[in-house]
Design a protein around this motif. Structure first.
Motif, PDB file in Angstrom:
ATOM      1  N   ARG A   1      11.801  12.403   5.978  1.00 25.13           N
ATOM      2  CA  ARG A   1      12.708  13.541   5.785  1.00 25.13           C
ATOM      3  C   ARG A   1      12.731  13.893   4.306  1.00 25.13           C
ATOM      4  O   ARG A   1      13.128  13.088   3.468  1.00 25.13           O
ATOM      5  CB  ARG A   1      14.116  13.195   6.276  1.00 25.13           C
ATOM      6  CG  ARG A   1      15.138  14.308   6.061  1.00 25.13           C
ATOM      7  CD  ARG A   1      16.463  13.996   6.755  1.00 25.13           C
ATOM      8  NE  ARG A   1      17.037  12.740   6.293  1.00 25.13           N
ATOM      9  CZ  ARG A   1      17.803  12.608   5.212  1.00 25.13           C
ATOM     10  NH1 ARG A   1      18.072  13.663   4.447  1.00 25.13           N
ATOM     11  NH2 ARG A   1      18.309  11.434   4.869  1.00 25.13           N
ATOM     12  N   LEU A   2      12.296  15.093   3.972  1.00 24.15           N
ATOM     13  CA  LEU A   2      12.164  15.501   2.580  1.00 24.15           C
ATOM     14  C   LEU A   2      13.411  16.230   2.103  1.00 24.15           C
ATOM     15  O   LEU A   2      13.861  17.182   2.732  1.00 24.15           O
ATOM     16  CB  LEU A   2      10.957  16.424   2.398  1.00 24.15           C
ATOM     17  CG  LEU A   2       9.624  15.965   2.980  1.00 24.15           C
ATOM     18  CD1 LEU A   2       8.519  16.924   2.542  1.00 24.15           C
ATOM     19  CD2 LEU A   2       9.304  14.551   2.574  1.00 24.15           C
ATOM     20  N   GLU A   3      13.933  15.765   0.984  1.00 26.43           N
ATOM     21  CA  GLU A   3      15.010  16.480   0.304  1.00 26.43           C
ATOM     22  C   GLU A   3      14.431  17.068  -0.977  1.00 26.43           C
ATOM     23  O   GLU A   3      13.919  16.330  -1.826  1.00 26.43           O
ATOM     24  CB  GLU A   3      16.164  15.541  -0.040  1.00 26.43           C
ATOM     25  CG  GLU A   3      16.895  14.973   1.169  1.00 26.43           C
ATOM     26  CD  GLU A   3      18.056  14.075   0.756  1.00 26.43           C
ATOM     27  OE1 GLU A   3      18.372  14.031  -0.451  1.00 26.43           O
ATOM     28  OE2 GLU A   3      18.631  13.401   1.624  1.00 26.43           O
ATOM     29  N   ILE A   4      14.493  18.382  -1.115  1.00 23.18           N
ATOM     30  CA  ILE A   4      14.043  19.060  -2.318  1.00 23.18           C
ATOM     31  C   ILE A   4      15.098  20.073  -2.733  1.00 23.18           C
ATOM     32  O   ILE A   4      16.020  20.371  -1.975  1.00 23.18           O
ATOM     33  CB  ILE A   4      12.682  19.768  -2.106  1.00 23.18           C
ATOM     34  CG1 ILE A   4      12.810  20.834  -1.012  1.00 23.18           C
ATOM     35  CG2 ILE A   4      11.591  18.758  -1.765  1.00 23.18           C
ATOM     36  CD1 ILE A   4      11.560  21.667  -0.840  1.00 23.18           C
ATOM     37  N   ASP A   5      14.959  20.603  -3.935  1.00 18.87           N
ATOM     38  CA  ASP A   5      15.900  21.625  -4.389  1.00 18.87           C
ATOM     39  C   ASP A   5      15.850  22.839  -3.464  1.00 18.87           C
ATOM     40  O   ASP A   5      14.771  23.233  -2.997  1.00 18.87           O
ATOM     41  CB  ASP A   5      15.559  22.065  -5.814  1.00 18.87           C
ATOM     42  CG  ASP A   5      16.177  21.152  -6.862  1.00 18.87           C
ATOM     43  OD1 ASP A   5      17.124  20.416  -6.531  1.00 18.87           O
ATOM     44  OD2 ASP A   5      15.716  21.183  -8.021  1.00 18.87           O
ATOM     45  N   ILE A   6      17.008  23.422  -3.237  1.00 18.34           N
ATOM     46  CA  ILE A   6      17.087  24.618  -2.408  1.00 18.34           C
ATOM     47  C   ILE A   6      16.128  25.699  -2.917  1.00 18.34           C
ATOM     48  O   ILE A   6      15.478  26.399  -2.126  1.00 18.34           O
ATOM     49  CB  ILE A   6      18.528  25.167  -2.380  1.00 18.34           C
ATOM     50  CG1 ILE A   6      19.483  24.151  -1.730  1.00 18.34           C
ATOM     51  CG2 ILE A   6      18.582  26.493  -1.653  1.00 18.34           C
ATOM     52  CD1 ILE A   6      19.243  23.916  -0.266  1.00 18.34           C
TER      53      ILE A   6
ATOM     54  N   ASP B   1      14.588  18.757   5.067  1.00 20.94           N
ATOM     55  CA  ASP B   1      16.049  18.774   5.228  1.00 20.94           C
ATOM     56  C   ASP B   1      16.594  20.072   4.649  1.00 20.94           C
ATOM     57  O   ASP B   1      16.521  20.311   3.438  1.00 20.94           O
ATOM     58  CB  ASP B   1      16.658  17.570   4.505  1.00 20.94           C
ATOM     59  CG  ASP B   1      18.122  17.370   4.846  1.00 20.94           C
ATOM     60  OD1 ASP B   1      18.817  18.372   5.076  1.00 20.94           O
ATOM     61  OD2 ASP B   1      18.569  16.211   4.877  1.00 20.94           O
ATOM     62  N   LEU B   2      17.161  20.917   5.506  1.00 23.02           N
ATOM     63  CA  LEU B   2      17.641  22.227   5.081  1.00 23.02           C
ATOM     64  C   LEU B   2      18.863  22.143   4.173  1.00 23.02           C
ATOM     65  O   LEU B   2      19.231  23.119   3.521  1.00 23.02           O
ATOM     66  CB  LEU B   2      17.947  23.099   6.300  1.00 23.02           C
ATOM     67  CG  LEU B   2      16.740  23.431   7.183  1.00 23.02           C
ATOM     68  CD1 LEU B   2      17.177  24.319   8.358  1.00 23.02           C
ATOM     69  CD2 LEU B   2      15.637  24.111   6.392  1.00 23.02           C
ATOM     70  N   ALA B   3      19.500  20.984   4.116  1.00 25.57           N
ATOM     71  CA  ALA B   3      20.637  20.822   3.204  1.00 25.57           C
ATOM     72  C   ALA B   3      20.174  20.685   1.758  1.00 25.57           C
ATOM     73  O   ALA B   3      20.969  20.837   0.832  1.00 25.57           O
ATOM     74  CB  ALA B   3      21.458  19.599   3.606  1.00 25.57           C
TER      75      ALA B   3
END
Length: 280
Positions: free
Chosen positions: A229-234, A262-264
């Motif tokens: 699950r990738l978290e990156i800057d919006i 991850d859309l968050a």
């Protein structure tokens, strides 16, 4: 009628910098636990400026530290001109750590300080310093308990520095880390209760390096078995979709069957949300 009292102005960055130098000068000598992140780099720079040869840096290297950060720490210490000792740490071998309990960070910080304190004593250095800032105090940070139990000092906290001020002073001093993305050890990529192994740590580290090669800076690869699950800057969401095939290819090259965005967006310590949910 009593006139309302004026609220005292918050101390300026200049005043806090002066206070930081006074705090560090009061230690007499110090060993700085140095990761090469934004906070510890500023701390080492100021400590070296104030204490000179009575200041040394120590970097504890283990499988939970990204390979790129090991190289960066050595380069930054050389830039500052501070002596650096690199030692091996083995927190993954400590009982309970690999099982990834909610107090995992306690074991990690305990390992670091059980290396650093004897080394400081051997070098004749009075204090062991950590780069904790005020913003760190509000999150789930069991490592702070380990630090307090072992007598480590937090000069940035003592001088009233939050993260924004750490970055501002770093920029004023010309440190290249002033806008460096937030870092955390690779163990933070695993949900609590998910076993941490050297092989899994290497996979996450390699995938994150692949994402940086694609131009992403602030990111996390969260491990969920076959799913990354990738978290990156919006702000990078659109570009992630543009290069999605390259991202998926990199993920599968490092053993992930599925790659999810991850859309968050990126959130430091996002897995700590699970602790609150469990308490409900």
């Amino acid at each position: 009628m009593i006139a309302p009292q004026k609220q005292a102005a918050a101390p300026s960055l200049e005043a806090k910098t002066k206070r930081l130098r006074e705090v560090i000068g009061g230690y007499g000598s110090a060993l700085v636990c140095f990761s090469g992140g934004v906070d510890s780099t500023l701390l080492l720079r100021v400590a070296h400026d104030v204490l000179g040869e009575r200041c040394q840096a120590l970097t504890a290297v283990s499988i939970t530290m990204a390979a790129s950060e090991r190289r960066a720490a050595a380069e930054l210490a050389a830039l500052i001109g501070a002596p650096l000792e690199i030692v091996d740490s083995h927190e993954i071998e400590r009982p309970g750590f690999a099982q990834n309990p909610t107090d995992r960070c306690y074991h990690c910080k305990a390992e670091l300080l059980e290396i650093a304190r004897p080394r400081a004593d051997a070098l004749g250095l009075a204090e062991v310093l950590l780069g904790t800032n005020l913003d760190d105090l509000g999150d789930h940070r069991p490592g702070l308990r380990a630090a307090d139990e072992r007598g480590a000092r937090h000069p940035l906290v003592e001088a009233g520095f939050g993260k924004a001020e750490v970055r501002a002073l770093s920029r004023a001093l010309g440190l290249p880390t002033w806008d460096k993305p937030q870092l955390a050890c690779l163990s933070s990529r695993f949900p609590y209760g998910t076993e941490i192994t050297p092989e899994r740590l290497r996979r996450v580290d390699a995938f994150e390096d692949g994402l940086r090669a694609l131009g992403f800076r602030q990111l996390r690869v969260r491990y969920h078995g076959d799913v990354a699950r990738l978290e990156i800057d919006i702000a990078d969401m659109g570009r992630a979709l543009e290069v999605r095939e390259a991202i998926v290819k990199a993920g599968r090259a490092h053993g992930f069957t599925f790659v999810a965005l991850d859309l968050a967006g990126f959130a430091s310590g996002s897995l700590n949300q699970l602790i609150a949910l469990r308490r409900r």
